[in-house]
Design an enzyme around this catalytic site. Sequence first.
Site, PDB file in Angstrom:
ATOM      1  N   LYS A   1      -7.693   4.233 -20.114  1.00 20.41           N
ATOM      2  CA  LYS A   1      -8.068   4.578 -21.480  1.00 20.41           C
ATOM      3  C   LYS A   1      -6.867   4.446 -22.427  1.00 20.41           C
ATOM      4  O   LYS A   1      -6.410   3.358 -22.661  1.00 20.41           O
ATOM      5  CB  LYS A   1      -8.670   5.988 -21.475  1.00 20.41           C
ATOM      6  CG  LYS A   1      -9.813   6.148 -20.447  1.00 20.41           C
ATOM      7  CD  LYS A   1     -10.941   5.208 -20.755  1.00 20.41           C
ATOM      8  CE  LYS A   1     -12.141   5.248 -19.843  1.00 20.41           C
ATOM      9  NZ  LYS A   1     -12.021   5.530 -18.460  1.00 20.41           N
TER      10      LYS A   1
ATOM     11  N   ASP B   1      -7.136  17.133 -16.399  1.00 19.68           N
ATOM     12  CA  ASP B   1      -7.338  15.725 -16.748  1.00 19.68           C
ATOM     13  C   ASP B   1      -6.922  15.585 -18.216  1.00 19.68           C
ATOM     14  O   ASP B   1      -7.587  16.102 -19.117  1.00 19.68           O
ATOM     15  CB  ASP B   1      -8.818  15.368 -16.538  1.00 19.68           C
ATOM     16  CG  ASP B   1      -9.117  13.897 -16.835  1.00 19.68           C
ATOM     17  OD1 ASP B   1      -8.411  13.302 -17.663  1.00 19.68           O
ATOM     18  OD2 ASP B   1     -10.080  13.369 -16.257  1.00 19.68           O
TER      19      ASP B   1
ATOM     20  N   ARG C   1       0.833  -1.210   0.000  1.00 14.43           N
ATOM     21  CA  ARG C   1       0.000   0.000   0.000  1.00 14.43           C
ATOM     22  C   ARG C   1       0.867   1.260   0.000  1.00 14.43           C
ATOM     23  O   ARG C   1       0.444   2.328  -0.428  1.00 14.43           O
ATOM     24  CB  ARG C   1      -0.972  -0.022   1.187  1.00 14.43           C
ATOM     25  CG  ARG C   1      -1.926   1.170   1.232  1.00 14.43           C
ATOM     26  CD  ARG C   1      -3.214   0.887   2.007  1.00 14.43           C
ATOM     27  NE  ARG C   1      -2.973   0.232   3.270  1.00 14.43           N
ATOM     28  CZ  ARG C   1      -2.513   0.840   4.367  1.00 14.43           C
ATOM     29  NH1 ARG C   1      -2.249   2.124   4.370  1.00 14.43           N
ATOM     30  NH2 ARG C   1      -2.320   0.146   5.475  1.00 14.43           N
TER      31      ARG C   1
ATOM     32  N   TYR D   1     -16.089  14.800 -17.290  1.00 11.49           N
ATOM     33  CA  TYR D   1     -16.611  13.438 -17.192  1.00 11.49           C
ATOM     34  C   TYR D   1     -17.640  13.360 -16.053  1.00 11.49           C
ATOM     35  O   TYR D   1     -17.435  13.949 -14.989  1.00 11.49           O
ATOM     36  CB  TYR D   1     -15.433  12.483 -16.948  1.00 11.49           C
ATOM     37  CG  TYR D   1     -15.819  11.083 -16.610  1.00 11.49           C
ATOM     38  CD1 TYR D   1     -16.625  10.342 -17.459  1.00 11.49           C
ATOM     39  CD2 TYR D   1     -15.380  10.485 -15.432  1.00 11.49           C
ATOM     40  CE1 TYR D   1     -16.996   9.045 -17.148  1.00 11.49           C
ATOM     41  CE2 TYR D   1     -15.738   9.189 -15.116  1.00 11.49           C
ATOM     42  CZ  TYR D   1     -16.547   8.479 -15.977  1.00 11.49           C
ATOM     43  OH  TYR D   1     -16.910   7.199 -15.658  1.00 11.49           O
TER      44      TYR D   1
HETATM   45  C1  LIG Z   1     -11.824  12.066 -18.941  1.00 12.01           C
HETATM   46  C2  LIG Z   1     -12.002  11.005 -17.889  1.00 12.01           C
HETATM   47  N1  LIG Z   1     -11.452  11.191 -16.676  1.00 12.01           N
HETATM   48  C3  LIG Z   1     -11.577  10.282 -15.694  1.00 12.01           C
HETATM   49  C4  LIG Z   1     -12.279   9.113 -15.889  1.00 12.01           C
HETATM   50  C5  LIG Z   1     -12.395   8.127 -14.772  1.00 12.01           C
HETATM   51  O1  LIG Z   1     -11.532   7.061 -15.007  1.00 12.01           O
HETATM   52  P1  LIG Z   1     -11.736   5.588 -14.407  1.00 12.01           P
HETATM   53  O2  LIG Z   1     -12.922   4.998 -15.087  1.00 12.01           O
HETATM   54  O3  LIG Z   1     -10.430   4.922 -14.725  1.00 12.01           O
HETATM   55  O4  LIG Z   1     -11.966   5.752 -12.952  1.00 12.01           O
HETATM   56  C6  LIG Z   1     -12.862   8.865 -17.140  1.00 12.01           C
HETATM   57  C7  LIG Z   1     -13.621   7.640 -17.362  1.00 12.01           C
HETATM   58  O5  LIG Z   1     -14.246   7.443 -18.395  1.00 12.01           O
HETATM   59  C8  LIG Z   1     -12.727   9.842 -18.161  1.00 12.01           C
HETATM   60  O6  LIG Z   1     -13.277   9.673 -19.370  1.00 12.01           O
END
Ligand SMILES: Cc1ncc(COP(=O)(O)O)c(C=O)c1O
Length: 403
Positions: free
Chosen positions: A213, A188, A61, A115
């Site tokens: 992704k 992000d 951890r 998101y």
């Molecule tokens: C732009 C973006 N940020 C964050 C996330 C969250 O990621 P996770 O599904 O790996 O938690 C997503 C998920 O689709 C996303 O499209």
Amino acid sequence: MNELRDKDLRTRAVHAGERGERPDFTSVVTPIYPSVGYLYDDMDDLDAVFGGTRDGYVYARYGSPTVSAFEDAVAMLEEGEAALAFGSGMAAIHAAMLGLGLHAGTSAVVAQDVYGATYALFNNLLAAQGVSARFVDASDLQAVEDACAETQPRVLFCETVSNPLLKVADIPALARIAHTHGAVLMVDNTFATPYLCRPLTLGADVVVHSATKYMCGHGDALGGVVVTSAERSRGIYEILKITGANLGPQEAWLLMRGLKTLPLRMERHCSNALQVANGVARLAGVARVIYPGRHVHPQHRLATRLFQGGGYGGMVAFELSNADQARVFQFFEALKLCLPATTLGDVYTLVLYPAHASHRALTPKERAAVGIGDGLVRMSVGIEAVEDILSDIKQALETILYA
Ligand SMILES: Cc1ncc(COP(=O)(O)O)c(C=O)c1O
């Protein structure tokens, strides 16, 4: 090992084969270290690692070698000092927010079309803990400036390319606004990836990714990562240690493998997406196409400047004419190659209906306010032959138009 030979079978079964001779070779590929605990010849070394005066591992951890390798690789790609990996993108965003000091009485200014789960993190979870969020259109710099002046936020949060409306953030301008008001700009960078844009070099202070992704690219590992300065990462690391939303070593290994082909895949994603966007715009039954690579996109010039000729990403959004959820679902069911799976950034072409998936957490009113219409389709263009992707979209549209 030899002293083990004389032991009882039950003891040999537990220890045999483990902790053999130290290798005098180096494996080309980073091994997967699944071990939760780590041993040192000298107990003082273990104590020093625990105390933070010596690098090393004591408990998974707190960190583990395969995960560290992935973190180092991402820090290098994003040109940041330090990276911390998490079990998902949402875990990374959440920990970063706490680590940056968002607590009761503080506030954040957040791009309104982020998101859906990120929106919910601010609007529901953090709001319930006394953190207030002001949602703004991040492409309206005056609105961002006004919101920051009014609320003096600790964090300004945006996506390089927003999900699902593909608005491109003017990172240098947003960084200036954030810093004028003493805030941290957190970006992000999931959609753009470091192939197109490295926000830390443009003035951002913290970068987060859903590594699930494009970094992974194959749809077989969930993960997230935060990249920032060594100093800021310390506060976020404390949150990671306490909350334990760690990336697992198997996933770290898969994500690291994905990174190796990220530029190759992104090159194809970008060229395929541009052709899909232009091709779809010519098809009957499509009301509008959103893609930063099209000249009509409101931030096309900004995207060209930020992405420096690398392309415009692999995500395309389009609105079906006079469509509601039922119509979009018919379209999805008529597709034969493109997969209606709830993710993005994979080698496969994927379609998603934001209103029922990524942005389900928003009320219809909230969705309408951010511009997510009932006919909106989000497409993550894969690396297949682009003619096959386009002909699949065309036949599916014809199926629903002439059914
Ligand atoms: C732009 C973006 N940020 C964050 C996330 C969250 O990621 P996770 O599904 O790996 O938690 C997503 C998920 O689709 C996303 O499209």
